[in-house]
Motif scaffolding. Structure first.
Motif, PDB file in Angstrom:
ATOM      1  N   GLU A  95      16.326  -7.537 -13.852  1.00  0.00           N
ATOM      2  CA  GLU A  95      16.938  -6.745 -12.772  1.00  0.00           C
ATOM      3  C   GLU A  95      16.225  -5.409 -12.584  1.00  0.00           C
ATOM      4  O   GLU A  95      15.931  -4.991 -11.458  1.00  0.00           O
ATOM      5  N   LYS A  96      15.997  -4.728 -13.698  1.00  0.00           N
ATOM      6  CA  LYS A  96      15.350  -3.416 -13.635  1.00  0.00           C
ATOM      7  C   LYS A  96      13.913  -3.536 -13.119  1.00  0.00           C
ATOM      8  O   LYS A  96      13.433  -2.684 -12.369  1.00  0.00           O
ATOM      9  N   CYS A  97      13.223  -4.601 -13.537  1.00  0.00           N
ATOM     10  CA  CYS A  97      11.845  -4.820 -13.081  1.00  0.00           C
ATOM     11  C   CYS A  97      11.798  -5.090 -11.584  1.00  0.00           C
ATOM     12  O   CYS A  97      10.899  -4.604 -10.886  1.00  0.00           O
ATOM     13  N   GLU A  98      12.760  -5.866 -11.118  1.00  0.00           N
ATOM     14  CA  GLU A  98      12.780  -6.174  -9.678  1.00  0.00           C
ATOM     15  C   GLU A  98      13.083  -4.935  -8.852  1.00  0.00           C
ATOM     16  O   GLU A  98      12.482  -4.707  -7.804  1.00  0.00           O
ATOM     17  N   LYS A  99      14.007  -4.147  -9.345  1.00  0.00           N
ATOM     18  CA  LYS A  99      14.338  -2.904  -8.656  1.00  0.00           C
ATOM     19  C   LYS A  99      13.105  -1.979  -8.639  1.00  0.00           C
ATOM     20  O   LYS A  99      12.815  -1.319  -7.642  1.00  0.00           O
ATOM     21  N   CYS A 100      12.392  -1.963  -9.737  1.00  0.00           N
ATOM     22  CA  CYS A 100      11.221  -1.089  -9.853  1.00  0.00           C
ATOM     23  C   CYS A 100      10.075  -1.582  -8.966  1.00  0.00           C
ATOM     24  O   CYS A 100       9.405  -0.776  -8.318  1.00  0.00           O
ATOM     25  N   GLU A 101       9.882  -2.883  -8.950  1.00  0.00           N
ATOM     26  CA  GLU A 101       8.846  -3.440  -8.064  1.00  0.00           C
ATOM     27  C   GLU A 101       9.103  -3.002  -6.617  1.00  0.00           C
ATOM     28  O   GLU A 101       8.191  -2.542  -5.926  1.00  0.00           O
ATOM     29  N   GLU A 102      10.348  -3.154  -6.204  1.00  0.00           N
ATOM     30  CA  GLU A 102      10.732  -2.796  -4.838  1.00  0.00           C
ATOM     31  C   GLU A 102      10.465  -1.306  -4.561  1.00  0.00           C
ATOM     32  O   GLU A 102       9.914  -0.939  -3.519  1.00  0.00           O
ATOM     33  N   ALA A 103      10.831  -0.476  -5.517  1.00  0.00           N
ATOM     34  CA  ALA A 103      10.634   0.969  -5.356  1.00  0.00           C
ATOM     35  C   ALA A 103       9.144   1.313  -5.263  1.00  0.00           C
ATOM     36  O   ALA A 103       8.747   2.165  -4.454  1.00  0.00           O
ATOM     37  N   CYS A 104       8.339   0.656  -6.074  1.00  0.00           N
ATOM     38  CA  CYS A 104       6.888   0.908  -6.032  1.00  0.00           C
ATOM     39  C   CYS A 104       6.301   0.489  -4.678  1.00  0.00           C
ATOM     40  O   CYS A 104       5.514   1.222  -4.080  1.00  0.00           O
ATOM     41  N   LEU A 105       6.702  -0.701  -4.241  1.00  0.00           N
ATOM     42  CA  LEU A 105       6.145  -1.235  -2.993  1.00  0.00           C
ATOM     43  C   LEU A 105       6.479  -0.347  -1.791  1.00  0.00           C
ATOM     44  O   LEU A 105       5.712  -0.288  -0.827  1.00  0.00           O
ATOM     45  N   ALA A 106       7.618   0.330  -1.856  1.00  0.00           N
ATOM     46  CA  ALA A 106       8.027   1.190  -0.737  1.00  0.00           C
ATOM     47  C   ALA A 106       7.014   2.311  -0.477  1.00  0.00           C
ATOM     48  O   ALA A 106       6.972   2.881   0.615  1.00  0.00           O
ATOM     49  N   PHE A 107       6.189   2.629  -1.499  1.00  0.00           N
ATOM     50  CA  PHE A 107       5.213   3.722  -1.317  1.00  0.00           C
ATOM     51  C   PHE A 107       3.763   3.235  -1.288  1.00  0.00           C
ATOM     52  O   PHE A 107       2.835   4.017  -1.467  1.00  0.00           O
ATOM     53  N   THR A 108       3.586   1.952  -1.089  1.00  0.00           N
ATOM     54  CA  THR A 108       2.216   1.423  -1.101  1.00  0.00           C
ATOM     55  C   THR A 108       1.931   0.605   0.147  1.00  0.00           C
ATOM     56  O   THR A 108       1.159  -0.343   0.106  1.00  0.00           O
ATOM     57  N   ALA A 109       2.573   0.967   1.231  1.00  0.00           N
ATOM     58  CA  ALA A 109       2.454   0.177   2.473  1.00  0.00           C
ATOM     59  C   ALA A 109       1.005   0.168   2.983  1.00  0.00           C
ATOM     60  O   ALA A 109       0.320   1.156   2.875  1.00  0.00           O
TER      61      ALA A 109
END
Lengths: 109, 109, 109, 109
Positions: A95-109
């Motif tokens: 769960e934490k990894c998925e949340k973190c992946e999403e957060a990272c991707l939000a700044f790498t468009a």
């Protein structure tokens, strides 16, 4: 990325690092460690890289985007590995990894 | 510690870091991973700390003595753990850890 | 060290790491960077080591005491350096370093 | 990436880490530190990431490609910064960063 966004992202990276290190520690104490070998490995990779990235953000690294792009891939892989196991620490870590992946991707468009 | 001594010490720390990471990787691929759980753990601790210490020496850290004192303890513990196993990677790692412990202690009198 | 104490200690280390990295970043942007050279250096040392120690605690490292003993010395040195400057980021950093030194020492008796 | 290639790459990353840390240390002792502020910053970023990547390769990380891709960008930026200065340590560092960028890119096609 403004200050509030950076704080939020650092918090997410931090929770992921903690969950991965906790899962790593718990995996090494499971009855069947053989089953957990890959999980131990990806937990370490993900914990180390999330920790690294968080600290780099704390000093306002000029390379946030490069780090977050790599971090998203590592978090995704760790989540996929953890999803294959029924232990609570693995589910929580996924769960934490998925949340973190999403957060990272939000700044790498 | 003069330049030559520092270079030598960094080399020793580096070889220990490599041996520990190699042993960690090999332990995770052993038939009986349960037997190797503690070795996996100490390998990681020792690899990470030797790597940290080497990098700190590379930037001429003012805290060499504190780092080397901790490093010697961690190397000793990793050597003791590895000495309990018959795998070649464990024996090799134990040797490198013992050599590294000795090198660290030489600068923490 | 019980779970609650560990969580508390990790939080203190984390705040110190953030304060040091923030101070490092701010020092590099000051009008007179020459004056801040030592502060930049100790900020980096302290940030890196507090971050390292926190992550090691997160995986329940068997070497907590060795790490905390070194960490206390580094925090003390960084606090002493920061106390020599009037910038707000230095004062704030000194406070966090002193709090962290105290927290580390509580577990290294 | 075979064993020989990995060893070679680790050596290149290591030399870059050392050159960056040496340049960082030397920049902090220059007469005009203001001029070197950006160089200090990129030196640290590049040293830390090359060191991280080398250690990850030493444990046969499954994320080599992600790390090397980020590493190449950071090495390029550090080389560009160092190329703007006439100090010997900057010129030497730029050479090592360029060599390292090239080595990283060879495995990220």
């Amino acid at each position: 990325m403004n200050m509030t966004q950076r704080e939020e992202l650092m918090k997410t990276l931090h929770e992921c690092m903690e969950a991965c290190n906790y899962c790593y520690d718990a995996c090494l104490q499971e009855d069947d460690v053989n089953m957990m070998a890959n999980c131990i490995r990806t937990d370490r990779e993900c914990a180390d890289f999330c920790g690294y990235t968080e600290q780099a953000l704390a000093r306002d690294t000029p390379f946030a985007e490069e780090l977050l792009r790599a971090c998203a891939v590592i978090c995704r892989a760790c989540a996929d590995e953890c999803r294959q196991h029924d232990h609570d620490h693995c589910k929580y870590c996924a769960e934490k990894c998925e949340k973190c992946e999403e957060a990272c991707l939000a700044f790498t468009a």
